[in-house]
Design a protein around this motif. Structure first.
Motif, PDB file in Angstrom:
ATOM      1  N   ASN A  24       0.806  -1.220   0.000  1.00 28.54           N
ATOM      2  CA  ASN A  24       0.000   0.000   0.000  1.00 28.54           C
ATOM      3  C   ASN A  24       0.841   1.272   0.000  1.00 28.54           C
ATOM      4  OD1 ASN A  24      -2.438  -1.330  -0.086  1.00 28.54           O
ATOM      5  ND2 ASN A  24      -2.636  -1.441   2.145  1.00 28.54           N
ATOM      6  N   ILE A  25       1.980   1.276   0.701  1.00 30.21           N
ATOM      7  CA  ILE A  25       2.755   2.515   0.779  1.00 30.21           C
ATOM      8  C   ILE A  25       3.309   2.914  -0.588  1.00 30.21           C
ATOM      9  CG2 ILE A  25       3.374   2.235   3.219  1.00 30.21           C
ATOM     10  CD1 ILE A  25       6.162   1.396   2.268  1.00 30.21           C
ATOM     11  N   THR A  27       1.771   2.087  -3.473  1.00 35.42           N
ATOM     12  CA  THR A  27       0.601   2.539  -4.234  1.00 35.42           C
ATOM     13  C   THR A  27       0.261   3.991  -3.906  1.00 35.42           C
ATOM     14  OG1 THR A  27      -0.308   0.292  -4.239  1.00 35.42           O
ATOM     15  CG2 THR A  27      -1.828   2.094  -4.728  1.00 35.42           C
ATOM     16  N   GLU A  28       0.289   4.324  -2.628  1.00 36.50           N
ATOM     17  CA  GLU A  28      -0.023   5.687  -2.206  1.00 36.50           C
ATOM     18  C   GLU A  28       1.039   6.659  -2.715  1.00 36.50           C
ATOM     19  OE1 GLU A  28      -2.841   6.724  -0.776  1.00 36.50           O
ATOM     20  OE2 GLU A  28      -3.450   4.640  -1.119  1.00 36.50           O
ATOM     21  N   TYR A  29       2.269   6.215  -2.724  1.00 34.22           N
ATOM     22  CA  TYR A  29       3.345   7.068  -3.232  1.00 34.22           C
ATOM     23  C   TYR A  29       3.138   7.361  -4.718  1.00 34.22           C
ATOM     24  CZ  TYR A  29       7.953   8.795  -4.404  1.00 34.22           C
ATOM     25  OH  TYR A  29       8.986   9.578  -4.857  1.00 34.22           O
ATOM     26  N   ARG A  30       2.749   6.354  -5.476  1.00 41.09           N
ATOM     27  CA  ARG A  30       2.492   6.539  -6.899  1.00 41.09           C
ATOM     28  C   ARG A  30       1.349   7.541  -7.120  1.00 41.09           C
ATOM     29  NH1 ARG A  30       5.034   2.804 -10.166  1.00 41.09           N
ATOM     30  NH2 ARG A  30       5.636   0.802  -9.257  1.00 41.09           N
ATOM     31  N   LYS A  31       0.308   7.436  -6.320  1.00 39.86           N
ATOM     32  CA  LYS A  31      -0.835   8.346  -6.456  1.00 39.86           C
ATOM     33  C   LYS A  31      -0.406   9.793  -6.214  1.00 39.86           C
ATOM     34  CE  LYS A  31      -4.447   5.026  -5.161  1.00 39.86           C
ATOM     35  NZ  LYS A  31      -5.459   4.679  -4.126  1.00 39.86           N
ATOM     36  N   GLU A  32       0.416   9.998  -5.182  1.00 34.48           N
ATOM     37  CA  GLU A  32       0.907  11.345  -4.893  1.00 34.48           C
ATOM     38  C   GLU A  32       1.748  11.870  -6.056  1.00 34.48           C
ATOM     39  OE1 GLU A  32       3.082  13.190  -1.069  1.00 34.48           O
ATOM     40  OE2 GLU A  32       4.408  11.975  -2.331  1.00 34.48           O
ATOM     41  N   GLU A 122       7.052  -4.394   2.204  1.00 36.67           N
ATOM     42  CA  GLU A 122       6.975  -3.046   2.762  1.00 36.67           C
ATOM     43  C   GLU A 122       8.275  -2.614   3.422  1.00 36.67           C
ATOM     44  OE1 GLU A 122       4.277  -0.576   6.013  1.00 36.67           O
ATOM     45  OE2 GLU A 122       3.374  -2.217   4.854  1.00 36.67           O
TER      46      GLU A 122
END
Length: 468
Positions: A24-25, A27-32, A122
């Motif tokens: 998840n971390i 994925t969230e980094y990619r979104k940012e 992770e």
């Protein structure tokens, strides 16, 4: 300045199998990163916006390459068989295809790993992201890479290990109409010393445009030394965008030696961040443009500590309708007393259709420093050209001689004779529009020649502090 990028979304990349198990971390980094990519301008500095030009870039029909299958060219396989005793990496279409680390190097603790294997772990992601030096908030194409990178390398050099042979990275694009995205991390422990030789190639028969995107994060610990050599020989349908930043801690040293010859659009940003006292950076960049090539080269010297030194030297020769934009900035912070910086950007134009711009800058917050820069753009000297031709040389031979003379102040600073001679050969090839096979473009360095007859044990040594 018009160009076309593909219509991309995060949904597209998460539908691909290789990312199904991503933590998840990440994925969230990619979104940012994708958010920044969507909203940032292609050039955010007001100093450079009016000169910025990547016209001709059309990736509207290109796709990010996620496939696991790729062909390894016979020429590359033949070459790899010759260097089996040395550490190297082969990257094809942005995928790590082969990592070769001889046993004698593994015993030292040298690590060269594909970061794709980290995507589902992770702790591993957190470990390498500690060494992330590039921010996706600063550049549209750095954010693009952070959002879509599909592989890359983590290279770790152990404390006190000093390699006498280079680690070779061979990037090969052998499909057309693709976007390859890699993110590399290089970490040097205390008092280590090593050389990385990166060579970039494509096949010659492409019709659709491709892009090779790279974010290079380098972290040098106390007393470590890295010489990073790049030779870019992509074909005229492949563009190369690279953001490179090194963090130099106490008494560490970085040397960049770059030769840019191939490609459609070459856009390189190199930031030397001298974080602690005694850090030193040296940047040498040579480029030769022809046809409608575009080169956008930026060098930053950021001094954030006292008694740091930085040098950035860039030279370009342009012919046909090619264009170069050489940009640079010396930044010295308030607490960087007794820093010393020099920035040089010079370009020579061989005919009226070519164009070059040089834009150096200073941002100084301390009076007890030395910071100087020089820049020039000029046409080839007609009197010198006439003189050489009056002595029996052809116009091409005369231009070639004057070009090599123009580059000579930079070439003499390259210590390896093999690298120096290969760059001279590539300069001459470019001026003569000469085509070579991939195996003829690859560099066999002086270090490899010298140690080929020696035992593997002599290919590295340990710093005196750490010898048993």
């Amino acid at each position: 300045m018009s160009f076309q990028l593909p219509e991309l979304s995060l949904k597209e990349i998460f539908e691909n199998k290789y990312l199904l198990n991503e933590v998840n971390i990440l994925t969230e980094y990619r979104k940012e990163a994708f958010d920044y990519y969507a909203k940032l301008n292609v050039e955010i500095s007001p100093l450079y916006i009016k000169n910025f030009d990547i016209s001709g870039l059309d990736l509207s029909k290109s796709k990010i390459f996620y496939e696991e299958k790729y062909n390894i060219d016979k020429e590359i396989l033949t070459f790899l068989e010759k260097i089996v005793n040395f550490p190297y990496v082969l990257i094809i279409n942005g995928k790590v295809a082969k990592v070769n680390i001889p046993e004698i190097f593994l015993k030292t603790g040298l690590k060269i790993e594909s970061i794709k294997s980290y995507f589902s772990n992770e702790e591993k992601i957190k470990e390498i992201f500690k060494y992330k030096t590039i921010s996706n908030k600063e550049d549209k194409f750095a954010a693009f890479n952070d959002a879509f990178f599909s592989d890359g390398l983590f290279i770790y050099i152990p404390k006190g290990i000093q390699l006498k042979v280079p680690i070779r990275i061979i990037n090969l694009i052998n499909n057309e109409g693709i976007i390859s995205t890699i993110q590399n991390f290089i970490v040097a422990d205390n008092d280590s010393k090593f050389v990385i030789l990166e060579e970039n190639f494509t096949k010659e028969e492409f019709l659709l445009q491709s892009l090779h995107s790279q974010n290079l994060n380098v972290y040098l610990n106390e007393g470590s030394e890295l010489e990073y050599i790049t030779v870019c020989n992509f074909n005229e349908k492949t563009s190369y965008f690279s953001n490179r930043r090194v963090v130099c801690n106490k008494d560490s040293r970085i040397s960049w030696i770059s030769g840019y010859f191939g490609g459609l659009i070459t856009r390189i940003k190199t930031d030397n961040f001298m974080k602690e006292q005694g850090a030193f950076s040296n940047t040498i960049e040579v480029l030769v443009g022809s046809l409608k090539q575009r080169f956008d080269i930026t060098s930053y010297l950021t001094h954030a500590a006292p008694y740091t030194q930085g040098v950035a030297l860039s030279r370009a020769v342009l012919k046909d309708e090619s264009r170069s934009l050489l940009k640079g900035l010396i930044k010295i912070t308030e607490n960087a007393k007794n820093s010393n910086a020099y920035l040089e950007e010079h370009a020579m134009i061989l005919n009226r259709g070519a164009r070059a711009d040089s834009i150096p800058g200073l941002e100084i917050a301390n009076n007890e420093v030395r910071a100087t820069h020089s820049a020039s753009v000029a046409q080839i000297d007609e009197e010198q050209l006439f003189y050489l031709m009056s002595r029996g040389l052809s116009e091409m031979e005369s231009k070639k001689l004057l070009t090599l003379g123009f580059f000579d102040p930079l070439l003499v600073k390259i210590l390896s004779e093999s690298i120096k001679e290969k760059i001279k050969e590539l300069i001459e090839d470019k001026l003569e529009n000469k085509k070579r096979k991939i195996e003829e473009k690859l560099i066999v360095t002086e270090e490899i020649k010298e140690f080929k007859e020696l035992s593997p044990e002599k290919m590295f040594e340990t710093h005196y502090k750490y010898r048993k």
